[in-house]
Design an enzyme around this catalytic site. Structure first.
Site, PDB file in Angstrom:
ATOM      1  N   ASP A 143     -26.957  14.028  -3.161  1.00  0.00           N
ATOM      2  CA  ASP A 143     -27.994  15.067  -3.232  1.00  0.00           C
ATOM      3  C   ASP A 143     -29.260  14.598  -3.970  1.00  0.00           C
ATOM      4  O   ASP A 143     -30.319  15.202  -3.807  1.00  0.00           O
ATOM      5  CB  ASP A 143     -27.457  16.321  -3.947  1.00  0.00           C
ATOM      6  CG  ASP A 143     -26.231  16.893  -3.278  1.00  0.00           C
ATOM      7  OD1 ASP A 143     -25.996  16.560  -2.097  1.00  0.00           O
ATOM      8  OD2 ASP A 143     -25.497  17.659  -3.921  1.00  0.00           O
ATOM      9  N   GLY A 186     -27.005  18.708   0.581  1.00  0.00           N
ATOM     10  CA  GLY A 186     -27.966  18.642  -0.534  1.00  0.00           C
ATOM     11  C   GLY A 186     -27.816  19.776  -1.524  1.00  0.00           C
ATOM     12  O   GLY A 186     -28.535  19.825  -2.515  1.00  0.00           O
TER      13      GLY A 186
HETATM   14  O1  F6P Z   1     -22.817  17.380  -3.924  1.00  0.00           O
HETATM   15  C1  F6P Z   1     -22.518  16.647  -2.787  1.00  0.00           C
HETATM   16  C2  F6P Z   1     -22.173  17.545  -1.644  1.00  0.00           C
HETATM   17  O2  F6P Z   1     -21.909  16.739  -0.526  1.00  0.00           O
HETATM   18  C3  F6P Z   1     -23.218  18.624  -1.328  1.00  0.00           C
HETATM   19  O3  F6P Z   1     -24.299  18.094  -0.636  1.00  0.00           O
HETATM   20  C4  F6P Z   1     -22.369  19.609  -0.576  1.00  0.00           C
HETATM   21  O4  F6P Z   1     -22.877  20.928  -0.668  1.00  0.00           O
HETATM   22  C5  F6P Z   1     -21.054  19.530  -1.287  1.00  0.00           C
HETATM   23  O5  F6P Z   1     -20.991  18.280  -1.928  1.00  0.00           O
HETATM   24  C6  F6P Z   1     -19.853  19.696  -0.387  1.00  0.00           C
HETATM   25  O6  F6P Z   1     -18.731  19.675  -1.183  1.00  0.00           O
HETATM   26  P1  F6P Z   1     -17.249  19.719  -0.599  1.00  0.00           P
HETATM   27  O7  F6P Z   1     -16.920  18.315  -0.153  1.00  0.00           O
HETATM   28  O8  F6P Z   1     -16.448  20.139  -1.742  1.00  0.00           O
HETATM   29  O9  F6P Z   1     -17.247  20.660   0.564  1.00  0.00           O
END
Ligand code: F6P
Length: 366
Positions: A143, A186
């Site tokens: 991000d 992001g």
């Molecule tokens: O913070 C990194 C990220 O990939 C974000 O861009 C996204 O919102 C989130 O993690 C998704 O997380 P998870 O893998 O827990 O769904």
């Protein structure tokens, strides 16, 4: 007291370059300083469970890791020692296990802990530091929303993945005279969307920082049609939402952040009937977190890893390594976790995007 043994863990969402940090830490610690490295599995979870999930890492264990995505240690985005999910009589309760972890580190003979993580894991590292753990942070996240470093590793690779998708969407959009919407990750920061949108030649970029007015998007599509371009490319950050609206979320597992959902689909729905053509949505999702790190991310993660060991040896605890201009420096963890870095009206690339005619869906004034 000198440092003889360090532990390292990777926390939060994975990203390309984590293995590069592990490789650099192990190589620099063992070769340069004769320090032993213990790898903790699955973030803080590996230290909270019994028996602890740890293993010694030698140079041979990190051989061939540089091009490999993910993290060989595993990670967790809900292993917060101060609110650790524990099952009790069929229910999940959040318990403070920070003291258990401190005892563990002592029993393992760990003199310092290197935490490779984003905002969440580094905040935990900061709190553990306040309890006396000698900690050094390494910033990671696709991000790029950590304010104390110019760039985090993982971001460059994620942007490249999104640009590759945009290049592919361009040809099919043009052939079918369609509006193609690409939703990118992001969270609440629009860096991936902005950089990918500019690099991928998008016509519209919608960011979490500027709630959009769909009429501006429609006007952009119409303007292009008047110039005989009967297709458009829209990049939508997953955290983007219309003016007067809110971002949509879905509940996650206990202890994890809520998932942001449906931003791209919402734009497609809002566009329905407002312009002459068809809209299609691609949600890029976790593809952005995977794959082999770009050369930029390999170099940055290697620099960060070596710098983290350097910080440990110099006993600069309570700090995070950071890229400041061209140099790698250490900054207080407190500064690193306080404020999220987001796109704002002074962001040069935002102004460049607007100068070349990219619509951002909102009036942005300095
Ligand atoms: O913070 C990194 C990220 O990939 C974000 O861009 C996204 O919102 C989130 O993690 C998704 O997380 P998870 O893998 O827990 O769904």
């Amino acid at each position: 007291m000198g440092v003889k043994r360090i532990a390292i863990l990777t926390g939060g969402g994975d990203c390309p370059g984590l293995n590069g940090v592990l490789r650099a830490v192990v190589r620099s610690a063992t070769r340069e300083h004769g320090i032993e490295v213990i790898g903790v599995q699955d973030g803080f979870e590996g230290l909270a469970v019994t028996p602890a999930r740890v293993r010694r890492l030698d140079v041979g264990d990190v051989r061939g890791l540089l091009p490999r995505g993910g993290t060989i240690l595993g990670t967790s985005n809900r292993a917060n020692p101060f609110a650790f999910p524990v099952k009790s009589r069929g229910r999940v309760l959040l318990k403070d296990v920070s003291r258990t972890i401190i005892r563990r580190l002592r029993t393992l003979g760990v003199d310092a802990l290197v935490v490779v993580g984003g905002d969440g894991s580094l905040s935990i590292a900061h709190e553990m530091g306040k309890l006396g753990v000698r900690v050094v942070g390494v910033p990671k996240t696709i991000d790029n929303d950590l304010s104390a470093t110019d760039v985090t590793f993982g971001f460059d690779t994620a942007v490249a993945t999104a640009v590759d998708a945009l290049d592919k969407l361009h040809t099919t959009a043009e052939s079918h005279h369609r509006v193609m919407i690409l939703e990118v990750m992001g969270r609440n920061a629009g860096w991936i969307a902005l950089h990918a949108g500019v690099a991928g030649g998008a016509d519209v970029i919608l960011l979490p920082e500027f709630p959009y007015d769909i009429r501006r998007v429609v006007a952009k599509i119409a303007e292009r049609a008047r110039h005989n371009c009967h297709f458009s490319i829209i990049v939508v950050a997953e955290g983007a939402f219309p003016a007067g609206g809110r971002v949509k979320t879905r509940k996650s597992a206990v202890g994890a952040l809520a998932r942001l959902v449906g931003a791209g689909e919402r734009v497609a729905t809002e566009l329905r009937g407002l312009h002459g053509g068809e809209s299609r949505v691609t949600v890029l999702g976790h593809v952005q977190r995977g794959g082999s790190p770009s050369s930029f991310d390999r170099v940055l993660s290697t620099r960060f890893g070596a710098a983290a060991v350097d910080a440990v040896v110099r006993e600069r605890f309570g700090t995070m390594v950071a890229l400041c201009g061209a140099a790698i420096e250490t900054v207080p963890l407190a500064d690193a976790v306080g404020v999220q870095k987001r796109v704002d009206t002074s962001t040069e690339l935002l102004r460049v995007a607007q100068a070349i005619g990219i619509e951002v869906g909102a009036i942005t004034r300095r």
